[in-house]
Scaffold this motif. Structure first.
Motif, PDB file in Angstrom:
ATOM      1  N   GLY A 143      36.909 -36.808  -9.584  1.00  0.00           N
ATOM      2  CA  GLY A 143      35.560 -36.722 -10.114  1.00  0.00           C
ATOM      3  C   GLY A 143      34.567 -36.118  -9.152  1.00  0.00           C
ATOM      4  O   GLY A 143      34.830 -35.889  -7.989  1.00  0.00           O
ATOM      5  N   SER A 144      33.390 -35.865  -9.696  1.00  0.00           N
ATOM      6  CA  SER A 144      32.344 -35.218  -8.913  1.00  0.00           C
ATOM      7  C   SER A 144      31.824 -36.102  -7.800  1.00  0.00           C
ATOM      8  O   SER A 144      31.228 -35.620  -6.849  1.00  0.00           O
ATOM      9  N   ALA A 145      32.017 -37.418  -7.928  1.00  0.00           N
ATOM     10  CA  ALA A 145      31.471 -38.334  -6.926  1.00  0.00           C
ATOM     11  C   ALA A 145      32.101 -38.158  -5.556  1.00  0.00           C
ATOM     12  O   ALA A 145      31.593 -38.641  -4.569  1.00  0.00           O
ATOM     13  N   ASP A 146      33.239 -37.438  -5.509  1.00  0.00           N
ATOM     14  CA  ASP A 146      33.875 -37.261  -4.208  1.00  0.00           C
ATOM     15  C   ASP A 146      33.308 -36.064  -3.464  1.00  0.00           C
ATOM     16  O   ASP A 146      33.800 -35.686  -2.409  1.00  0.00           O
ATOM     17  N   GLY A 147      32.268 -35.455  -4.046  1.00  0.00           N
ATOM     18  CA  GLY A 147      31.612 -34.344  -3.365  1.00  0.00           C
ATOM     19  C   GLY A 147      32.121 -32.983  -3.786  1.00  0.00           C
ATOM     20  O   GLY A 147      31.639 -31.974  -3.317  1.00  0.00           O
ATOM     21  N   ASP A 148      33.101 -32.912  -4.699  1.00  0.00           N
ATOM     22  CA  ASP A 148      33.632 -31.644  -5.156  1.00  0.00           C
ATOM     23  C   ASP A 148      32.797 -31.156  -6.325  1.00  0.00           C
ATOM     24  O   ASP A 148      33.051 -31.497  -7.478  1.00  0.00           O
ATOM     25  N   ASP A 149      31.785 -30.349  -6.033  1.00  0.00           N
ATOM     26  CA  ASP A 149      30.888 -29.859  -7.073  1.00  0.00           C
ATOM     27  C   ASP A 149      31.519 -28.767  -7.919  1.00  0.00           C
ATOM     28  O   ASP A 149      30.928 -28.331  -8.906  1.00  0.00           O
ATOM     29  N   ASP A 150      32.689 -28.292  -7.535  1.00  0.00           N
ATOM     30  CA  ASP A 150      33.358 -27.238  -8.289  1.00  0.00           C
ATOM     31  C   ASP A 150      34.378 -27.783  -9.279  1.00  0.00           C
ATOM     32  O   ASP A 150      35.093 -27.022  -9.918  1.00  0.00           O
ATOM     33  N   THR A 151      34.460 -29.098  -9.401  1.00  0.00           N
ATOM     34  CA  THR A 151      35.444 -29.722 -10.287  1.00  0.00           C
ATOM     35  C   THR A 151      34.771 -30.640 -11.293  1.00  0.00           C
ATOM     36  O   THR A 151      33.892 -31.426 -10.945  1.00  0.00           O
ATOM     37  N   ILE A 152      35.188 -30.514 -12.548  1.00  0.00           N
ATOM     38  CA  ILE A 152      34.764 -31.424 -13.611  1.00  0.00           C
ATOM     39  C   ILE A 152      35.963 -32.305 -13.943  1.00  0.00           C
ATOM     40  O   ILE A 152      37.038 -31.797 -14.258  1.00  0.00           O
ATOM     41  N   THR A 153      35.798 -33.614 -13.857  1.00  0.00           N
ATOM     42  CA  THR A 153      36.889 -34.532 -14.201  1.00  0.00           C
ATOM     43  C   THR A 153      36.715 -34.999 -15.636  1.00  0.00           C
ATOM     44  O   THR A 153      35.694 -35.567 -15.996  1.00  0.00           O
ATOM     45  N   PHE A 154      37.733 -34.733 -16.430  1.00  0.00           N
ATOM     46  CA  PHE A 154      37.731 -35.047 -17.860  1.00  0.00           C
ATOM     47  C   PHE A 154      38.818 -36.077 -18.120  1.00  0.00           C
ATOM     48  O   PHE A 154      39.963 -35.891 -17.701  1.00  0.00           O
ATOM     49  N   ALA A 155      38.468 -37.166 -18.797  1.00  0.00           N
ATOM     50  CA  ALA A 155      39.439 -38.235 -19.044  1.00  0.00           C
ATOM     51  C   ALA A 155      39.621 -38.485 -20.534  1.00  0.00           C
ATOM     52  O   ALA A 155      38.704 -38.283 -21.337  1.00  0.00           O
ATOM     53  N   ALA A 156      40.811 -38.914 -20.879  1.00  0.00           N
ATOM     54  CA  ALA A 156      41.110 -39.318 -22.249  1.00  0.00           C
ATOM     55  C   ALA A 156      42.168 -40.402 -22.197  1.00  0.00           C
ATOM     56  O   ALA A 156      42.922 -40.510 -21.234  1.00  0.00           O
ATOM     57  N   VAL A 157      42.201 -41.218 -23.237  1.00  0.00           N
ATOM     58  CA  VAL A 157      43.145 -42.328 -23.295  1.00  0.00           C
ATOM     59  C   VAL A 157      44.412 -41.885 -23.994  1.00  0.00           C
ATOM     60  O   VAL A 157      44.356 -41.197 -25.014  1.00  0.00           O
TER      61      VAL A 157
END
Length: 338
Positions: free
Chosen positions: A54-68
């Motif tokens: 996720g973005s909280a780790d400082g990687d502004d170039d990555t969007i973390t998308f989740a699904a169940v």
């Protein structure tokens, strides 16, 4: 006005409500999924699985998308491939897909800023939103460009059982999915209450844990009636798990807004959150993805849950019907809200 009659596109989306009836509507084929959410306490145990993302780790170039995961978690990521490819093309960011263990893990991942966007069940979305997470519903699956993104809950009985409606459930053993399932418990609970029955006093409840399990239990004779979402029976019939025609629908609910994709305003830059929302609402559909070159043809376009059109705009008010059910039923699972 019924949600599928003369949709108002002047505001960019058709109106949505729970209680107006569909009338006659076909059963659509889609991947079966349990629309349930476990307790938020249990979610804390799953959170470390998402902690590195996720973005909280400082990687502004990555969007973390989740699904169940649905019935087959191994195919879930591939079913979102065209959607994530579209997001990458439009935003210039890398989209990292996460198979979450359950809705609770997604809720806590969003709360911690480890997930930027996620696909929720309607009730799970309400729990997350009303628990204080700063997120917005962007879009939900639609099978027709001119109809509101919605599905229904159905009650089933064995053909020839004599059960013709909810009033006939008195004294019966009834299979439900889970106490936090939208179409497998909460919506049926409201329907049963409207018939003047008490779920705890007038019938035996069997919780099966899944929409497929609910209908399979009915088919095997473990219960007299069962609730499931609107396309579960066709999925089981198509896979020869239930003989076609052996079970019949005896009740159908009013429309329920489909599973929303929500964006996380805490973890995303405001402009990026707005861009993702716009892309999902305006371009995450088969015609637009063909025009954009993401898909080469309709047959080549793959969307989650066998979506026949794509995604359509929804907002938080479209899920007020879930809140209304909670107000009316005082269901235990609703105590997680607020």
């Amino acid at each position: 006005m019924k949600p599928n009659d003369h949709p108002d596109h002047s505001k960019g989306k058709p109106p949505m409500a729970l209680f107006p009836r569909f009338g006659s509507r076909p059963i659509r084929s889609r991947t079966a999924r349990a629309r349930t959410v476990r307790s938020l306490t249990a979610a804390a145990l799953a959170l470390p699985l998402l902690a590195a993302c996720g973005s909280a780790d400082g990687d502004d170039d990555t969007i973390t998308f989740a699904a169940v995961p649905a019935e087959s978690s191994s195919t879930l990521e591939s079913s979102f491939d065209d959607v994530t490819a579209l997001l990458e093309e439009e935003t210039g960011k890398k989209v990292e897909f996460e198979n979450a263990s359950d809705y609770a893990a997604v809720i806590e991942g969003m709360r911690a800023g480890q997930i930027d966007a996620a696909s929720f069940g309607p009730f799970a979305y309400v729990i997350a939103k009303d628990s204080g997470i700063d997120m917005d519903a962007a879009a939900a699956p639609a099978h027709d460009a001119d109809k509101a993104p919605a599905y229904t809950s159905l009650a089933y009985a064995k053909k020839g059982s004599g059960i013709k409606g909810l009033s006939d459930l008195k004294g019966k053993n009834v299979c439900f999915v889970d106490k936090a399932s939208t179409s497998g418990y909460l919506v049926p609970m409201k329907g049963i209450m409207d018939e003047g029955l008490d779920m705890n006093k007038d019938m035996k409840q069997t919780l099966t844990g899944g929409h497929d399990a609910s209908l399979l239990s009915l088919d095997s004779g473990e219960c007299d009636a069962a609730f499931a979402h609107d396309t579960m029976l066709k999925t089981l019939e198509d896979s020869d798990q239930v003989k076609a025609g052996s079970l019949e629908a005896v009740w159908e609910s009013d429309p329920i807004t489909e599973d929303p994709i929500a964006v996380n305003n805490e973890s995303l830059d405001p402009e990026l959150a707005k861009q993702i929302t716009t892309v999902l609402r305006e371009k995450a559909n088969i015609p637009a993805m063909i025009d954009a070159g993401v898909c080469s043809s309709e047959d080549d376009c793959v969307l989650p849950e066998e979506i026949e059109y794509g995604y359509a705009e929804v907002d938080d008010s479209d899920f007020d019907s879930i809140r209304d059910i909670c107000d009316a039923t005082k269901a235990d699972a609703c105590k997680s809200i607020g």
